[in-house]
Design a protein around this motif. Structure first.
Motif, PDB file in Angstrom:
ATOM      1  N   UNK A  29      43.985  48.818 -10.224  1.00 41.08           N
ATOM      2  CA  UNK A  29      44.034  50.120 -10.886  1.00 41.08           C
ATOM      3  C   UNK A  29      45.270  50.257 -11.756  1.00 41.08           C
ATOM      4  N   UNK A  30      46.410  49.784 -11.253  1.00 35.51           N
ATOM      5  CA  UNK A  30      47.652  49.873 -12.030  1.00 35.51           C
ATOM      6  C   UNK A  30      47.550  49.032 -13.304  1.00 35.51           C
ATOM      7  N   UNK A  31      46.937  47.854 -13.202  1.00 32.40           N
ATOM      8  CA  UNK A  31      46.811  47.002 -14.381  1.00 32.40           C
ATOM      9  C   UNK A  31      45.932  47.663 -15.441  1.00 32.40           C
ATOM     10  N   UNK A  32      44.788  48.234 -15.021  1.00 30.46           N
ATOM     11  CA  UNK A  32      43.913  48.906 -15.979  1.00 30.46           C
ATOM     12  C   UNK A  32      44.625  50.093 -16.624  1.00 30.46           C
ATOM     13  N   UNK A  33      45.405  50.831 -15.837  1.00 29.93           N
ATOM     14  CA  UNK A  33      46.152  51.974 -16.371  1.00 29.93           C
ATOM     15  C   UNK A  33      47.174  51.521 -17.406  1.00 29.93           C
ATOM     16  N   UNK A  34      47.897  50.474 -17.091  1.00 27.06           N
ATOM     17  CA  UNK A  34      48.897  49.974 -18.042  1.00 27.06           C
ATOM     18  C   UNK A  34      48.243  49.490 -19.328  1.00 27.06           C
ATOM     19  N   UNK A  35      47.074  48.870 -19.212  1.00 24.53           N
ATOM     20  CA  UNK A  35      46.357  48.427 -20.412  1.00 24.53           C
ATOM     21  C   UNK A  35      45.960  49.617 -21.280  1.00 24.53           C
ATOM     22  N   UNK A  36      45.471  50.684 -20.649  1.00 24.20           N
ATOM     23  CA  UNK A  36      45.078  51.871 -21.415  1.00 24.20           C
ATOM     24  C   UNK A  36      46.282  52.545 -22.060  1.00 24.20           C
ATOM     25  N   UNK A  37      47.401  52.625 -21.339  1.00 30.59           N
ATOM     26  CA  UNK A  37      48.616  53.210 -21.904  1.00 30.59           C
ATOM     27  C   UNK A  37      49.124  52.381 -23.079  1.00 30.59           C
ATOM     28  N   UNK A  38      49.105  51.060 -22.923  1.00 33.99           N
ATOM     29  CA  UNK A  38      49.559  50.197 -24.014  1.00 33.99           C
ATOM     30  C   UNK A  38      48.640  50.320 -25.217  1.00 33.99           C
ATOM     31  N   UNK A  39      47.340  50.428 -24.964  1.00 32.37           N
ATOM     32  CA  UNK A  39      46.381  50.579 -26.055  1.00 32.37           C
ATOM     33  C   UNK A  39      46.635  51.878 -26.815  1.00 32.37           C
ATOM     34  N   UNK A  40      47.005  52.921 -26.082  1.00 33.11           N
ATOM     35  CA  UNK A  40      47.301  54.204 -26.724  1.00 33.11           C
ATOM     36  C   UNK A  40      48.684  54.242 -27.357  1.00 33.11           C
ATOM     37  N   UNK A  41      49.587  53.401 -26.887  1.00 32.96           N
ATOM     38  CA  UNK A  41      50.970  53.469 -27.355  1.00 32.96           C
ATOM     39  C   UNK A  41      51.752  54.571 -26.682  1.00 32.96           C
ATOM     40  N   UNK A  42      51.469  54.794 -25.395  1.00 29.23           N
ATOM     41  CA  UNK A  42      52.110  55.869 -24.640  1.00 29.23           C
ATOM     42  C   UNK A  42      52.786  55.317 -23.399  1.00 29.23           C
ATOM     43  N   UNK A  43      53.698  56.092 -22.852  1.00 28.82           N
ATOM     44  CA  UNK A  43      54.293  55.825 -21.551  1.00 28.82           C
ATOM     45  C   UNK A  43      53.587  56.679 -20.505  1.00 28.82           C
ATOM     46  N   UNK A  44      53.662  56.253 -19.253  1.00 27.10           N
ATOM     47  CA  UNK A  44      53.051  57.041 -18.184  1.00 27.10           C
ATOM     48  C   UNK A  44      53.659  58.442 -18.123  1.00 27.10           C
ATOM     49  N   UNK A  45      54.900  58.579 -18.522  1.00 24.20           N
ATOM     50  CA  UNK A  45      55.550  59.896 -18.526  1.00 24.20           C
ATOM     51  C   UNK A  45      54.876  60.870 -19.485  1.00 24.20           C
ATOM     52  N   UNK A  46      54.105  60.378 -20.445  1.00 24.67           N
ATOM     53  CA  UNK A  46      53.403  61.251 -21.385  1.00 24.67           C
ATOM     54  C   UNK A  46      52.135  61.855 -20.795  1.00 24.67           C
ATOM     55  N   UNK A  47      51.637  61.279 -19.701  1.00 21.62           N
ATOM     56  CA  UNK A  47      50.394  61.741 -19.073  1.00 21.62           C
ATOM     57  C   UNK A  47      50.684  62.981 -18.240  1.00 21.62           C
ATOM     58  N   UNK A  48      49.866  64.021 -18.428  1.00 22.86           N
ATOM     59  CA  UNK A  48      50.112  65.312 -17.767  1.00 22.86           C
ATOM     60  C   UNK A  48      49.234  65.548 -16.537  1.00 22.86           C
ATOM     61  N   UNK A  49      48.089  64.900 -16.481  1.00 22.90           N
ATOM     62  CA  UNK A  49      47.194  64.987 -15.334  1.00 22.90           C
ATOM     63  C   UNK A  49      46.482  63.647 -15.199  1.00 22.90           C
ATOM     64  N   UNK A  50      45.956  63.379 -13.989  1.00 21.78           N
ATOM     65  CA  UNK A  50      45.158  62.164 -13.783  1.00 21.78           C
ATOM     66  C   UNK A  50      43.993  62.473 -12.857  1.00 21.78           C
ATOM     67  N   UNK A  51      42.831  61.968 -13.238  1.00 17.00           N
ATOM     68  CA  UNK A  51      41.628  62.045 -12.409  1.00 17.00           C
ATOM     69  C   UNK A  51      41.239  60.617 -12.058  1.00 17.00           C
ATOM     70  N   UNK A  52      41.193  60.327 -10.765  1.00 17.11           N
ATOM     71  CA  UNK A  52      41.045  58.950 -10.300  1.00 17.11           C
ATOM     72  C   UNK A  52      39.792  58.841  -9.442  1.00 17.11           C
ATOM     73  N   UNK A  53      38.878  57.955  -9.844  1.00 16.48           N
ATOM     74  CA  UNK A  53      37.600  57.820  -9.174  1.00 16.48           C
ATOM     75  C   UNK A  53      37.458  56.539  -8.379  1.00 16.48           C
ATOM     76  N   UNK A  54      36.918  56.660  -7.183  1.00 15.28           N
ATOM     77  CA  UNK A  54      36.559  55.515  -6.344  1.00 15.28           C
ATOM     78  C   UNK A  54      35.580  56.034  -5.308  1.00 15.28           C
ATOM     79  N   UNK A  55      34.778  55.146  -4.741  1.00 18.15           N
ATOM     80  CA  UNK A  55      33.782  55.540  -3.741  1.00 18.15           C
ATOM     81  C   UNK A  55      34.195  55.076  -2.352  1.00 18.15           C
ATOM     82  N   UNK A  56      34.562  53.805  -2.239  1.00 19.52           N
ATOM     83  CA  UNK A  56      34.896  53.248  -0.927  1.00 19.52           C
ATOM     84  C   UNK A  56      36.412  53.175  -0.777  1.00 19.52           C
ATOM     85  N   UNK A  57      36.993  54.246  -0.313  1.00 18.67           N
ATOM     86  CA  UNK A  57      38.436  54.300  -0.117  1.00 18.67           C
ATOM     87  C   UNK A  57      38.836  55.567   0.597  1.00 18.67           C
TER      88      UNK A  57
END
Length: 400
Positions: A29-57
């Motif tokens: 999950x962290x790797x996918x998040x970092x890829x999306x942030x890099x694709x956007x050109x943003x830091x995690x500090x720029x994100x104001x909310x997060x919605x995280x989906x999973x079924x078995x956890x």
């Protein structure tokens, strides 16, 4: 209430892997998040909310995953809507931005799967599927076959009986998926197959399904950053893909009252969501160039052609025979190779679909690029149930 335009500023996914062959879910999950942030050109500090989906956890697994990226104190909401979990997270993220609750939101989905057929985790309380199981037992029986196969195989069988759809049509859909996946470095199964190969695979339900017509369980993660147009302008982000329309539906009376396995697996949910999206956007299915749809089984891909309005009811077999579901046809379905080739890590699937469509609309899909892609449709279905349909649009002349 006037809603803001919602842009997809960044996407990212990791290659899906067989159960037991992946990293643990926090790392995926962290790797996918970092890829999306890099694709956007943003830091995690720029994100104001997060919605995280999973079924078995377990509860707060979303926090456990994102704490690998940063401890910023933002609201993190955990989402579980069965196989539509990833797109449900996206639906919530889009709502937050559209209604002004936040300017920049992360939607993340992941799944760490176990081998074999899906099953219940809690056996000491009613299952959410008890009404679906009862309907399936009444309509198709075959208690010796795993339930997921009975659900979707039974729905395909209903289509076969009503319209004379041959089993080879489902095999042709699987073969098409393999040809598309051959051009996708992120697909798990990339070997091209013929219709004959699929028909010759081990039979899991005589006359109804071979093993290759079902998607494999996989582990993986995918993510998207959505933001307002104003936020994108202020931060110099790309503004070339937006969510033009989106709808989520749940089951109606027809699911259990129609006496039809197609309804049990969400046909009316999908049709209603698609109609809402087309009405919001003021277009029709004929205006869409490509679709990523929920092909957990080849049977559901065929049913979804009709539910989404890509072809008339009863016309799916001809749609496949004419090649209208692939390059050179009317609408390219699952250019990524779909769930049948990528696999289906439940919480990640909806955001993997989003990643594919955003890359297509940017013209970044390489050998699988759909020529002239301007409008792309996403269909993500979860039994139990929920369906999310999303329309993405390439924005002309939108510079960063």
């Amino acid at each position: 209430m006037q809603q803001q335009h919602v842009l997809v500023a960044g996407v990212g996914m990791i290659p899906f892997a067989k159960p037991g062959a992946s990293a643990p879910y926090p790392q995926m999950a962290a790797e996918a998040t970092r890829l999306a942030l890099a694709d956007a050109g943003l830091d995690y500090a720029d994100v104001q909310q997060a919605y995280v989906g999973y079924v078995y956890g377990d509860s707060t697994a979303g926090q456990r995953a994102l704490y690998e990226v940063g401890l910023s104190g933002i609201p993190i909401l955990n989402v579980n809507n069965n196989c539509s979990t990833g797109s449900t997270a996206l639906w919530l993220a889009r709502q937050a931005v559209a209604h002004g609750a936040a300017d920049c939101v992360l939607a993340l989905g992941f799944e760490q799967m176990k081998p074999g057929a899906l099953g219940a985790v809690f056996d000491d309380r009613p299952t959410p599927f008890d009404r679906f199981d009862a309907a399936t037992e009444a309509l198709v029986g075959h208690a010796e076959i795993p339930l997921a196969l009975r659900y979707f195989g039974g729905a395909g069988l209903a289509h076969m009986r009503q319209y004379g759809t041959p089993l080879e049509t489902f095999a042709a859909i699987r073969a098409k998926a393999s040809r598309h996946a051959a051009n996708n470095p992120l697909a798990l199964l990339r070997k091209p197959l013929s219709t004959e190969d699929v028909m010759a695979a081990p039979v899991v339900w005589p006359g109804v399904m071979t093993r290759l017509m079902a998607c494999p369980p996989t582990c993986g993660a995918a993510a998207a950053i959505v933001c307002s147009d104003d936020f994108a302008r202020r931060h110099g982000l790309r503004r070339d893909v937006r969510i033009r329309a989106q709808a989520m539906t749940t089951d109606g009376p027809a699911t259990f009252e129609a006496g039809d396995m197609r309804e049990v697996v969400g046909y009316s949910m999908a049709r209603a969501a698609a109609r809402q999206v087309f009405e919001q956007a003021g277009i029709g299915p004929q205006d869409v160039q490509l679709v990523e749809l929920h092909d957990c089984f080849a049977h559901n891909e065929l049913l979804s052609y009709e539910a989404l309005g890509l072809c008339p009811e009863g016309g799916a077999a001809q749609f496949v025979a004419d090649g209208d579901n692939t390059y050179g046809g009317r609408v390219v379905t699952n250019p990524s190779g779909g769930l049948l080739s990528k696999g289906h890590p439940l919480g990640a699937t909806g955001l993997a679909q989003c990643t594919e469509l955003v890359q297509q609309l940017r013209g970044q899909a390489g050998a699988r690029q759909v020529p002239g892609a301007r409008l792309a449709l996403q269909h993500n279905l979860g039994l139990g149930g929920a369906c999310v349909v999303t329309l993405y649009e390439a924005v002309e002349g939108a510079a960063a």
